[in-house]
Design a protein around this motif. Structure first.
Motif, PDB file in Angstrom:
ATOM      1  N   UNK A 177       0.825  -1.208   0.000  1.00 56.11           N
ATOM      2  CA  UNK A 177       0.000   0.000   0.000  1.00 56.11           C
ATOM      3  C   UNK A 177       0.851   1.246   0.000  1.00 56.11           C
ATOM      4  N   UNK A 178       0.599   2.143  -0.961  1.00 56.25           N
ATOM      5  CA  UNK A 178       1.387   3.371  -1.060  1.00 56.25           C
ATOM      6  C   UNK A 178       0.572   4.610  -0.705  1.00 56.25           C
ATOM      7  N   UNK A 183       2.882   4.675   3.682  1.00 53.31           N
ATOM      8  CA  UNK A 183       4.125   5.457   3.701  1.00 53.31           C
ATOM      9  C   UNK A 183       4.583   5.711   5.133  1.00 53.31           C
ATOM     10  N   UNK A 184       3.643   5.989   6.031  1.00 58.60           N
ATOM     11  CA  UNK A 184       4.021   6.149   7.433  1.00 58.60           C
ATOM     12  C   UNK A 184       4.470   4.823   8.033  1.00 58.60           C
ATOM     13  N   UNK A 185       3.967   3.712   7.494  1.00 53.40           N
ATOM     14  CA  UNK A 185       4.464   2.406   7.904  1.00 53.40           C
ATOM     15  C   UNK A 185       5.927   2.231   7.533  1.00 53.40           C
ATOM     16  N   UNK A 186       6.302   2.735   6.356  1.00 62.80           N
ATOM     17  CA  UNK A 186       7.715   2.725   5.957  1.00 62.80           C
ATOM     18  C   UNK A 186       8.535   3.530   6.963  1.00 62.80           C
ATOM     19  N   UNK A 187       8.057   4.733   7.287  1.00 62.77           N
ATOM     20  CA  UNK A 187       8.771   5.592   8.228  1.00 62.77           C
ATOM     21  C   UNK A 187       8.875   4.940   9.600  1.00 62.77           C
ATOM     22  N   UNK A 188       7.801   4.292  10.033  1.00 63.86           N
ATOM     23  CA  UNK A 188       7.805   3.607  11.332  1.00 63.86           C
ATOM     24  C   UNK A 188       8.787   2.437  11.336  1.00 63.86           C
ATOM     25  N   UNK A 189       8.823   1.697  10.234  1.00 62.01           N
ATOM     26  CA  UNK A 189       9.750   0.564  10.147  1.00 62.01           C
ATOM     27  C   UNK A 189      11.194   1.043  10.203  1.00 62.01           C
ATOM     28  N   UNK A 190      11.472   2.137   9.513  1.00 64.56           N
ATOM     29  CA  UNK A 190      12.820   2.714   9.553  1.00 64.56           C
ATOM     30  C   UNK A 190      13.155   3.141  10.977  1.00 64.56           C
ATOM     31  N   UNK A 238      10.840 -14.397   1.450  1.00 66.81           N
ATOM     32  CA  UNK A 238       9.832 -13.427   1.855  1.00 66.81           C
ATOM     33  C   UNK A 238      10.341 -12.543   2.973  1.00 66.81           C
ATOM     34  N   UNK A 239       9.523 -11.590   3.420  1.00 66.06           N
ATOM     35  CA  UNK A 239       9.903 -10.609   4.435  1.00 66.06           C
ATOM     36  C   UNK A 239       9.562 -11.101   5.834  1.00 66.06           C
ATOM     37  N   UNK A 240      10.425 -10.748   6.799  1.00 64.65           N
ATOM     38  CA  UNK A 240      10.140 -11.096   8.187  1.00 64.65           C
ATOM     39  C   UNK A 240       8.848 -10.436   8.667  1.00 64.65           C
ATOM     40  N   UNK A 241       8.643  -9.213   8.251  1.00 62.51           N
ATOM     41  CA  UNK A 241       7.507  -8.410   8.715  1.00 62.51           C
ATOM     42  C   UNK A 241       6.827  -7.773   7.508  1.00 62.51           C
ATOM     43  N   UNK A 242       5.503  -7.868   7.453  1.00 57.88           N
ATOM     44  CA  UNK A 242       4.748  -7.294   6.342  1.00 57.88           C
ATOM     45  C   UNK A 242       3.665  -6.369   6.902  1.00 57.88           C
ATOM     46  N   UNK A 243       3.626  -5.162   6.394  1.00 61.25           N
ATOM     47  CA  UNK A 243       2.602  -4.186   6.760  1.00 61.25           C
ATOM     48  C   UNK A 243       1.541  -4.172   5.665  1.00 61.25           C
ATOM     49  N   UNK A 244       0.289  -4.431   6.044  1.00 59.40           N
ATOM     50  CA  UNK A 244      -0.827  -4.418   5.088  1.00 59.40           C
ATOM     51  C   UNK A 244      -1.657  -3.175   5.369  1.00 59.40           C
ATOM     52  N   UNK A 245      -1.640  -2.225   4.417  1.00 55.96           N
ATOM     53  CA  UNK A 245      -2.243  -0.911   4.654  1.00 55.96           C
ATOM     54  C   UNK A 245      -3.282  -0.560   3.597  1.00 55.96           C
ATOM     55  N   UNK A 263       7.086 -15.433  10.005  1.00 52.45           N
ATOM     56  CA  UNK A 263       6.957 -13.982  10.070  1.00 52.45           C
ATOM     57  C   UNK A 263       5.575 -13.546  10.514  1.00 52.45           C
ATOM     58  N   UNK A 264       5.320 -12.256  10.392  1.00 49.43           N
ATOM     59  CA  UNK A 264       4.049 -11.713  10.860  1.00 49.43           C
ATOM     60  C   UNK A 264       3.565 -10.609   9.937  1.00 49.43           C
ATOM     61  N   UNK A 265       2.250 -10.442   9.908  1.00 49.80           N
ATOM     62  CA  UNK A 265       1.591  -9.376   9.156  1.00 49.80           C
ATOM     63  C   UNK A 265       0.960  -8.416  10.158  1.00 49.80           C
ATOM     64  N   UNK A 266       1.246  -7.136  10.005  1.00 47.84           N
ATOM     65  CA  UNK A 266       0.567  -6.102  10.782  1.00 47.84           C
ATOM     66  C   UNK A 266      -0.456  -5.450   9.876  1.00 47.84           C
ATOM     67  N   UNK A 267      -1.739  -5.626  10.178  1.00 52.45           N
ATOM     68  CA  UNK A 267      -2.761  -5.131   9.245  1.00 52.45           C
ATOM     69  C   UNK A 267      -3.518  -3.954   9.850  1.00 52.45           C
ATOM     70  N   UNK A 268      -3.548  -2.875   9.076  1.00 53.42           N
ATOM     71  CA  UNK A 268      -4.255  -1.664   9.500  1.00 53.42           C
ATOM     72  C   UNK A 268      -5.120  -1.100   8.373  1.00 53.42           C
TER      73      UNK A 268
END
Length: 347
Positions: A177-178, A183-190, A238-245, A263-268
């Motif tokens: 999701x872009x 995008x804030x998920x990207x910032x949070x992951x960083x 695959x990725x350790x952590x996936x954000x579904x937005x 791994x795990x999916x964080x869904x929001x």
């Protein structure tokens, strides 16, 4: 005063409404300095979630306390404050546990009978439990005010997704999701120390922001092609952590398919559509965890606020169009047509 109301799908109007007043001794009235339009507001705009004609709308705002009830202890007239998108009493068991969105006395801005955030002022129930005080000098800093507004929803929601996905230092994260939340998920992951962040998105203006926020790779493909691309970037694992937005069946299916075993999916992403995209058998076999939901952003504001104030994070680039209060209907159209990412409102 002027405020935004919805009458029918694609029928957003700015109208004269009654000025908000303190009704309970725990209330405050906040004069809005900044508000914005959320991607989740578009579901009402498009008719995919029901609203009553004339219902208020908008749930992200910050502003100045104009009046405080007799039992408000932590705030006074003139304080600059930010409001999370759900009010809460701050005293119940759920609030004590940090799950403020489950407060029995809580509610959402714009629900029937409440004020919406896209207006000139808002009555805030349980002001002590809901509002977070901001530095007074931020009121004269336009850029900082914009960054602080993101704490009302999208930055805290992105953070919630990153926590749900189990982002940790050195991990590989993928973000489906872009939109502003993704995008804030990207910032949070960083911020949480992810080593590699793969942003899935097709719109260059948005993926440019993802890279600014810390994305190390961009995948523009969708569906199976996106899964193949992420797998190729992660040695097939695959990725350790996936954000579904996003919240669609397809986006959730993609999230499952690009998650590493264990791994795990964080869904929001606000769920919409007829299916979930989940196959519990697949998740069981591959030990994939699923955590998330509506974000208790009131709990996250204090720690994220500190990082905004010291410049560690700056979510302000997600706002790419600014309108006055009378321009809110145009802002909805721009977001619906994807010519704007997230619209800032300056009443």
């Amino acid at each position: 005063m002027r405020a935004t109301v919805i009458h029918a799908p694609h029928d957003i109007r700015v109208e004269e409404v009654a000025d908000p007043k303190v009704q309970m001794p725990t209330d405050a009235v906040v004069r809005v300095l900044r508000a914005c339009i959320c991607g989740s507001d578009l579901w009402a705009y498009r008719g995919e979630s029901a609203r009553k004609p004339g219902q208020r709308i908008g749930h992200e705002f910050l502003g100045i306390v104009e009046e405080a009830g007799s039992e408000v202890r932590g705030l006074r007239t003139g304080d600059l404050v930010v409001a999370p998108f759900v009010w809460s009493d701050g005293t119940c068991d759920f609030c004590a546990e940090g799950l403020t969105t489950s407060c029995p006395q809580g509610g959402f801005w714009g629900s029937v009978g409440s004020d919406g955030g896209q207006g000139e002022a808002v009555r805030v129930p349980f002001a002590d439990g809901t509002l977070v005080k901001l530095p007074a000098d931020a009121a004269s800093d336009d850029h900082l005010l914009t960054a602080l507004l993101a704490l009302s929803d999208v930055m805290g929601t992105g953070h919630h997704a990153a926590l749900g996905a189990g982002v940790r230092r050195g991990s590989t994260v993928a973000v489906v999701g872009d939109g502003a939340v993704g995008l804030c998920g990207v910032l949070a992951a960083k911020r949480l120390g992810a080593e590699r962040i793969i942003a899935l998105g097709r719109h260059k203006a948005r993926t440019d922001i993802a890279e600014l926020f810390g994305a190390t790779h961009v995948v523009a493909e969708r569906g199976e092609a996106a899964v193949d691309a992420v797998r190729e970037l992660t040695r097939g694992q695959g990725a350790h952590a996936v954000i579904e937005a996003v919240g669609t069946e397809q986006s959730m299916r993609t999230a499952v398919d690009i998650t590493r075993d264990g791994g795990a999916i964080g869904y929001v992403g606000v769920p919409h559509g007829s299916g979930t995209g989940l196959d519990l058998g697949v998740m069981f076999d591959r030990n994939i965890a699923l955590r998330g939901g509506v974000a208790p952003v009131r709990t996250y504001i204090p720690e994220l606020l500190a990082d905004v104030l010291d410049g560690t994070i700056d979510p302000s680039p997600v706002f790419d169009l600014t309108v006055g209060i009378e321009g809110v209907p145009d802002g909805y159209r721009a977001m619906d047509e994807r010519t704007a990412l997230k619209v800032l409102v300056k009443p």
